[in-house]
Each structure stands twice: as structure tokens, then as C-alpha cells.
Design an enzyme around this catalytic site. Structure first.
Site, PDB file in Angstrom:
ATOM      1  N   ASP A   1       0.850  -1.186   0.021  1.00  0.00           N
ATOM      2  CA  ASP A   1       0.164   0.122   0.070  1.00  0.00           C
ATOM      3  C   ASP A   1       1.095   1.087  -0.037  1.00  0.00           C
ATOM      4  O   ASP A   1       1.902   1.379  -0.575  1.00  0.00           O
ATOM      5  CB  ASP A   1      -0.988   0.047   1.273  1.00  0.00           C
ATOM      6  CG  ASP A   1      -2.446   0.630   0.718  1.00  0.00           C
ATOM      7  OD1 ASP A   1      -2.224   1.908   0.718  1.00  0.00           O
ATOM      8  OD2 ASP A   1      -3.320  -0.281   0.914  1.00  0.00           O
TER       9      ASP A   1
ATOM     10  N   HIS B   1      -3.865   5.978   3.448  1.00  0.00           N
ATOM     11  CA  HIS B   1      -4.355   4.730   2.743  1.00  0.00           C
ATOM     12  C   HIS B   1      -3.648   3.545   3.452  1.00  0.00           C
ATOM     13  O   HIS B   1      -4.522   2.765   3.769  1.00  0.00           O
ATOM     14  CB  HIS B   1      -4.319   4.744   1.306  1.00  0.00           C
ATOM     15  CG  HIS B   1      -5.397   3.965   0.791  1.00  0.00           C
ATOM     16  ND1 HIS B   1      -4.872   2.464   0.397  1.00  0.00           N
ATOM     17  CD2 HIS B   1      -6.569   3.822   0.391  1.00  0.00           C
ATOM     18  CE1 HIS B   1      -5.650   2.039  -0.217  1.00  0.00           C
ATOM     19  NE2 HIS B   1      -6.676   2.638  -0.468  1.00  0.00           N
TER      20      HIS B   1
ATOM     21  N   SER C   1     -11.078  -0.766  -1.067  1.00  0.00           N
ATOM     22  CA  SER C   1      -9.668  -0.807  -0.516  1.00  0.00           C
ATOM     23  C   SER C   1      -9.879  -0.989   1.069  1.00  0.00           C
ATOM     24  O   SER C   1      -9.022  -1.551   1.751  1.00  0.00           O
ATOM     25  CB  SER C   1      -9.042   0.543  -0.515  1.00  0.00           C
ATOM     26  OG  SER C   1      -8.266   0.658  -1.677  1.00  0.00           O
TER      27      SER C   1
END
Length: 761
Positions: free
Chosen positions: A137, A212, A540
Site C-alpha cells: 500500500d 491509505h 480498499s
């Protein structure tokens, strides 16, 4: 749904009162009062009013329940509790049970706060100490409390990973929870025109400057953190799915995106380091598997016993919009959970519409202001794109902005910068009734398409349209849930239609998890707020839920292959929501189908003990690849075995022993598949088959009964699908299911039917 009279802490039908109330000299305690809902006298406008009237003036009404429970919770002394018990309208009065702080919802929504039926929770926790999840990520914010390693034993000795140093990252930031952190930037640096040797614009280190990666890693395996919230929203305990599993963070994504070379390098390193699970909340379009970087890396991972979960993509509700469709990958779509963040738009015509928001500022007061919407000559004004709003148009007004094109939170910033005081973010047909809450920079309410159309029409038709926006905090036990997210990418699988994708859905809307303190909750450069947690939506977010659940299954069943774990999660998934209705689709509000939700929504308790699994060996995957009309060289690209000759092929790629079925009739009326089931339940188990199919298809399963005398025994069955003569060759898909069941287990496989190639294009 519960209206919150005091603080947001509700689970199922039971309240857990946080210890914030002072205990009076009268020794008041918290009680839950079960009322005869239908007995409310007409003189009371609401049940809340009626319940309040039952109490003495010095008693606290804490909650009013309407859907999950009929009744209320209150702080009472024992005499008052006894008095209520004698009332004809009261079914029961129960002293509250004191629990620890609430999770921030998804572990609880998935049932992870209760004892697993056949697995002692403590034993499972201990076993998951040895499971390592690799997250590819944007890196990690190691200082987050979600990566606290208190109580964890030493790092497994087989771990070969390490923590890299960087200008903003010291190796000592890693610990027994975050056991590895690396970054892979060469592809990014090359694509940015700098070359791998030139100093890049971003610091080369594992540190997460986006948020994220921290969010996904903590969702999969974050340690429990009390008093977590986003600026007061979703207050409770934040925890990952597998709280004692270890995390290896692999930074492969940078400000401009994630490059295939970096992804493959990260996967390669993670496999070498010794991860047990790989979680990738990223992807592109669909491509042949030999050109799909993630599919290629994942094949090696699965060959080495590593479970790989990937997000399905956020391109829904467009048909055939999936990413990461290789059958050895768990492809994860997104659904809602039973928590929401209501916000309200009160118009000048007295209509009050409900939407959602995570706005946390001072608000706009209770005085209505002008409401504007422009679908005129400048086509970007209605979208609120940067530079599209004139200050004379927006100043002092609430602006209606159509959803789409640019980020939702950016639209609010555009309105604010043009002098607007509020925004109504209105869905169009593309997003339907799906509501996604955002931490807007100005008072803003997101509404669905139907409400949006009513508000647009009001602005057009009223000579002096006005609005005032208000915000309702956090509400739990929302019904229906889960609902398939409109943004969740849809099948059919364009790489090979005989494999049904996505595989499952998991929680992916308004998910609270850890966040990077290098960036505000909106991710905008102009957002200077700092928060340790953020609420995010997307596949996600659903992907790491499944990665964490796979880690738990790996801990419970270390002998299971990645395909067995995937099968367990798929065949035990549910397809009915918390109102016992078939799952719905937020895109149109109607019922969902397996092209949107796959096998259904994951159910961890049942997945731990599925009874039977559809296992797939690496040799089976190679035979599958050889049946796709790839050249031997192309197959070798994926399987990395020079001795592969493709001498063995399936007559149809759908022969792969997959836990679901995708039947493409095209130019034939008969499709016949054979499947093999492995008994992972008790010895001497007997299963009977049940078939559900559309009227234009006849389905025959032989045998109709499977007898497993021992654990690990395999039994084969053949299913024949026959399209009726003269059946219309519709471009639409139809659906059914095949279920093997006994008193203990239901092993369910969805079936999708298509008659023409147009149905999969």
C-alpha cells in the site's frame, strides 16, 4: 435503529453503557426496559415521548430503541425498576451488563467480539500470534496506537523481513506488531522522469504520507485502541480483524499511483520475508493473466501457501468493471455496515431530507440561507469543479453540487473558496442511492439521487429557495445492512467468463481505522486538520477485512491451503441482510446478484467450520491456464515453471474446482462440470444437495448425496446444466445456487448463467 439520547454505544439488541454517568446516592443503575411497542397511546407523538413519561423526573432516559429492540434504556433505582415491571405495557426490565468499550463497529458487525463456536477465542488469539500479514500500500504511520505491541510474544523466528531506514523513518519504530516496513519506489521514480538514481520528490521510506496504507493495515490486524473516533464520529474501540497477527508494510504506492514494477518487487520481497497473507487494496483494469502484474505475483504467493486478497475496484455499478479476477486471488467487493452518520437538509418549503456527513465544525446555525444550483451554460458549475464557481453565485449560499468527476471533498472546498457556507452533494444516476460520508471542510450533506432530484427541482421552481443543514452524529443498528455499495466493481469476469467474480463482499463503507498524521482526513492539501483515525470507503477498505479473517482461519487451520481458506469464506457467506431480505444493491435500490456480491457477505464464525471445502492445487491452476488458449510461454510467465507443456487441459476453463459456477451457454445447450469436495468437518458426515435455478435451465446433480466416512476424504459430483430449447438468448444474466447441506453445515455455491457472449461484455 436507535435514537441516541446520551452516547453512541449499542450492540445488537443490547446496550452497553459506558461508565460516564455519576452514581447517585439513590444507587441508580442502568436498566433495559422491553416495551410493548404497539401499546403506545395515540396521545404521544413518538415512542420516545411515551418512554420518557414512564420515568420519574430524576431518572435518565439514555436510549430509545425502535427497530433492533422495542423499548428503552434508563438509569433507575431498584424501586422504579420494580414499578416498571408491574406495568402492563412492560414486557421486561433487565439490569444492564457492563462491557468494555465498543469496537468501532466492523469486528462486531462480523461477530468477532463473541466466542467462536468451536474455537476458544484465547486459543485462536494465541495461534494468530504466528500469522503475518503483508500489506502492499502507501506505507505505514508506525506511531499509531493501532500498531502497539503490548502483550505480544517475540517475533516468529521464521520472519526474514526488516524495517528500512529512511530520512523520516527509523528502524526502531518497528516492534512486535509492526515487524517489517519496506518501500519500493524505483518504478515510481522512473515514471516520474527522475530515473532511479535521481532524488525523488517524495522521501524514499516506508512512512505513509497518504493515510491509505495505515488505514488498510490497521483494518487487517490493528491492535485494539479505546476511545477511537474521527473528530467525534464513530466513537468506540478501533481494532483490526486479527488483533494479534503481525504486520509487514510494503510501500509500493506513491503520490502519483502504484507502479507494476514496484508492486511486483513488494510482492516478491513479502514472499521472501515469510508473510502468510498478502493484502492488496489496489489494482487496474482487467488484462490477460500473463500481463497482470498482481496476478503473476499472486500465483507464486499461492504456490507457497500464502493467501492473497485484492480489492475488486471502485468502478461500479458499471457492468464488467472488475480488477484482480485471477481465480487464485480472493476478489473482494464492498458492502455497508449497520452504522451511519445522518445529516439533514431542511428546505424553505419545510421538506426535511436525510443524508450523511462527517462534518465536525461549528455548523451553519439554524437560520436558512439561499440555496443555489446551476445546470446552465457552464457545464462544470453543477459539478463544482475547481474554478467553476463564481463568488457572486456562491457567496453566503448553500450550493447544490452533483456527485462525480472530482473528489467529493474537493467539491466542498471549491464551494468554500467561492464564499459558499454549505453544500448539498447530490447523487446522479451513476451512484443511485448510495451514501458515503465524508469529513467535509464546510457544512455539507450527501444525499441520494431521488432526494437530489427533489432538491434540484425545488431550486428550479421556487422563487426564493433556502436551506439549512444540520448534523446527527453516529447512529447504530441501521437497517437494512449490509447493502452492496454502488461503487463496488461488478462482474462478469472479462478475462475468463467461466470464473464468477467478485468472490465475496465485506465491510467497505464508512470504515474507521488508523490514519497518517501527515495528512488531513480529506487528503486535500488545504485540510490542515490532524486525526489519528479516519473514516474511509472503498473496496480498499473491504479487502483488508478479508485479509484479517484469512489470518484467523490460517491460525485455526494451519494445514489449510489458500484455496481451502477462500472456499470456507465463500461457501459460508450469507445473502440475506439484517431484515432477512435478500441483499440489496445501493446503485438502484433493488436486489443484488452474484455479479455484484459474489458468494455473499463473509460470515467469520461459519467460515471457521465450513464442513466441506473446494480445494485447488497448483497443478489444477496450471491446467486451468492451459485451457485459456494461452501459449505455453504465456503460461510459463505466470507459473514460472520451464517444464510446463500444457499437455493437460480442461475442456472448459469452468472445470476448475472453484467454489462458485459461471455457466456460459453461448453456442451450446449443455454445460457439464465436475467438482470435488473435501471433508474438513466430522467423520461420517452426510450431505444432500439442493438446487435453485431459473425456469429456462434444467440442472441435474449426480450423486445427490455425498457420504464422507473420514476427515480429509474427497468426494466428486457432476452437475449438468441444460438450457431449455427455444429459451430467449437474452444478454442478461440469470442466477441460481447449489447447496450441499446437513444439520450442521450449508455449503453454498452461487451459479451465474449467461446465454450469449454479449452477457459477459
Amino acid at each position: 435503529m436507535a435514537s441516541n439520547a446520551f452516547l453512541p454505544s449499542l450492540t445488537g439488541a443490547l446496550l452497553v453503557l459506558l461508565p460516564l454517568l455519576s452514581v447517585s446516592a439513590m444507587a441508580k443503575k442502568t436498566y433495559i426496559v422491553h416495551m410493548k411497542h404497539q401499546d403506545k397511546p395515540s396521545s404521544y407523538a413518538t415512542h420516545h415521548d411515551w418512554y420518557s413519561s414512564q420515568l420519574q423526573s430524576d431518572s435518565f432516559l439514555l436510549y430509545t430503541y425502535t427497530d433492533a429492540y422495542h423499548g428503552f434504556a434508563a438509569s433507575l433505582d431498584s424501586d422504579e425498576a420494580d414499578s416498571l415491571r408491574r406495568s402492563d405495557s412492560v414486557l421486561g426490565v433487565y439490569e444492564d451488563t457492563r462491557y468494555t468499550l465498543h469496537t468501532t463497529r466492523t469486528p462486531e458487525f462480523l461477530g468477532l467480539n463473541t466466542e467462536f463456536d468451536s474455537h476458544n477465542t484465547q486459543v485462536l488469539d494465541q495461534a494468530s500470534n504466528d500469522v503475518i500479514i503483508g500489506v502492499l500500500d502507501t506505507g505505514v504511520w508506525p506511531e499509531s496506537k493501532s500498531f502497539d505491541d503490548s502483550g505480544l510474544p517475540e517475533i516468529p523466528t521464521r520472519w526474514k523481513g526488516k524495517c528500512e531506514s529512511g530520512p523520516d523513518f527509523k528502524p526502531t519504530l518497528c516492534n512486535k506488531k509492526l515487524i517489517g516496513a519496506r518501500s519500493f519506489s524505483k518504478g515510481y521514480r522512473m515514471a516520474s522522469g527522475g530515473g532511479s538514481a535521481k532524488k525523488p520528490k517524495e522521501a524514499v521510506s516506508p512512512r505513509d504520507n497518504d493515510g491509505h496504507g495505515t488505514h488498510t493495515a490497521s483494518t487487517a490486524a490493528g491492535s485494539p485502541v479505546g476511545n477511537a473516533s474521527l473528530l467525534g464520529y464513530a466513537h468506540g474501540k478501533a481494532r483490526g480483524m486479527a488483533t494479534r497477527a503481525r504486520i509487514g508494510a510494503y510501500k509500493v504506492c506513491w503520490s502519483v499511483g502504484c507502479f507494476g514494477s514496484d508492486i511486483l518487487a513488494g510482492m516478491d520481497q513479502a514472499i521472501s520475508d515469510g508473510v502468510d497473507v498478502l493484502s492488496l487494496s489496489l489494482g487496474g483494469g482487467s488484462a490477460p493473466y500473463y500481463r497482470d502484474t498482481i496476478a503473476i505475483g499472486a500465483f507464486t504467493a499461492v504456490e507457497k501457501g500464502i493467501f492473497v486478497a485484492c480489492s475488486a475496484g471502485n468502478s461500479g455499478p458499471i457492468r464488467a468493471s472488475l480488477a484482480n479476477v485471477a481465480p487464485w486471488i480472493m476478489t473482494v467487493g464492498a458492502g455497508t455496515i449497520d452504522r451511519d452518520f445522518p445529516a439533514f437538509a431542511l428546505l424553505g418549503n419545510k421538506n426535511r431530507f436525510t443524508g450523511v456527513s462527517l462534518y465536525s465544525g461549528n455548523g451553519m446555525g439554524d437560520k436558512p440561507v439561499g440555496l443555489v444550483y446551476n445546470k446552465g451554460g457552464n457545464s462544470t458549475t453543477n459539478m463544482c469543479l475547481p474554478g467553476s464557481l463564481e463568488p457572486d453565485f456562491a457567496r453566503g449560499k448553500v450550493v447544490v453540487c452533483d456527485r462525480g468527476v472530482n473528489p467529493r471533498v474537493e467539491k466542498g472546498a471549491v464551494v468554500r473558496d467561492a464564499g459558499g457556507v454549505g453544500m448539498i452533494l447530490a447523487n446522479t444516476a451513476a451512484s443511485g442511492e448510495e451514501l458515503v460520508a465524508d469529513s467535509h471542510l464546510l457544512p455539507a450533506v450527501a444525499v441520494g439521487r431521488k432526494v437530489g432530484d427533489m432538491i434540484r427541482e425545488y431550486v428550479r421552481s421556487d422563487s426564493n429557495p433556502t436551506a439549512v443543514l444540520s448534523f446527527g452524529g453516529t447512529v447504530l443498528n441501521v437497517k437494512p445492512s449490509p447493502v452492496v455499495a454502488a461503487f463496488s466493481s461488478r462482474g462478469p469476469n472479462m478475462v475468463n467468463p467461466q470464473i464468477l467474480k467478485p468472490d465475496v463482499i465485506g465491510p467497505g463503507v464508512n470504515i474507521l481505522a488508523a490514519w497518517s498524521e501527515a495528512v488531513g482526513p480529506t487528503g486535500l492539501d488545504t485540510d490542515t486538520r490532524k486525526t489519528q483515525f479516519n473514516i474511509m470507503s472503498g473496496t480498499s477498505m473491504s479487502c483488508p477485512h478479508i485479509s484479517g479473517l484469512a489470518a484467523l482461519l490460517k491460525a485455526a487451520h494451519p494445514e489449510w491451503s489458500p484455496s481451502a481458506i477462500k472456499s470456507a469464506l465463500m461457501t459460508t457467506a450469507y445473502t440475506k441482510d439484517n431484515t432477512n431480505s435478500p441483499l440489496r444493491d445501493a446503485a438502484g435500490g433493488g436486489f443484488s446478484n452474484p455479479l455484484a456480491h459474489g458468494a455473499g457477505h463473509v460470515e467469520p464464525h461459519k467460515a471457521l467450520n465450513p464442513g466441506l471445502v473446494y480445494d485447488i492445487s497448483i497443478e489444477d491452476y496450471i491446467t486451468f491456464l492451459c485451457s485459456l488458449d494461452y501459449t505455453v510461454a504465456q503460461v510459463q510467465t505466470i507459473v514460472k515453471r520451464p517444464n510446463v507443456t500444457c499437455s493437460r487441459k480442461f475442456s472448459d476453463p469452468g472445470q476448475l474446482n472453484y467454489p462458485s459456477f459461471s455457466v456460459l451457454f453461448a453456442n451450446k445447450r449443455v454445460v457439464r462440470y465436475t467438482r470435488v469436495l473435501t471433508n474438513v468437518g466430522a467423520a461420517d458426515s452426510v450431505y444432500d444437495v439442493t438446487v435453485d435455478a431459473p425456469t429456462m435451465v434444467n440442472v441435474a446433480v449426480k450423486p445427490t448425496k455425498l457420504v464422507f466416512k473420514s476427515v480429509g476424504e474427497k468426494q466428486r459430483y457432476t452437475v449438468t446444466f441444460v438450457a431449455e430449447r427455444g429459451a430467449p438468448k437474452t444478454p442478461m444474466s440469470e442466477f441460481g445456487s447449489i447447496v450441499w447441506s446437513n444439520a450442521q453445515h450449508q455449503v453454498k455455491s452461487p451459479v451465474a448463467f449467461a446465454w450469449t457472449s454479449a452477457a459477459v461484455s
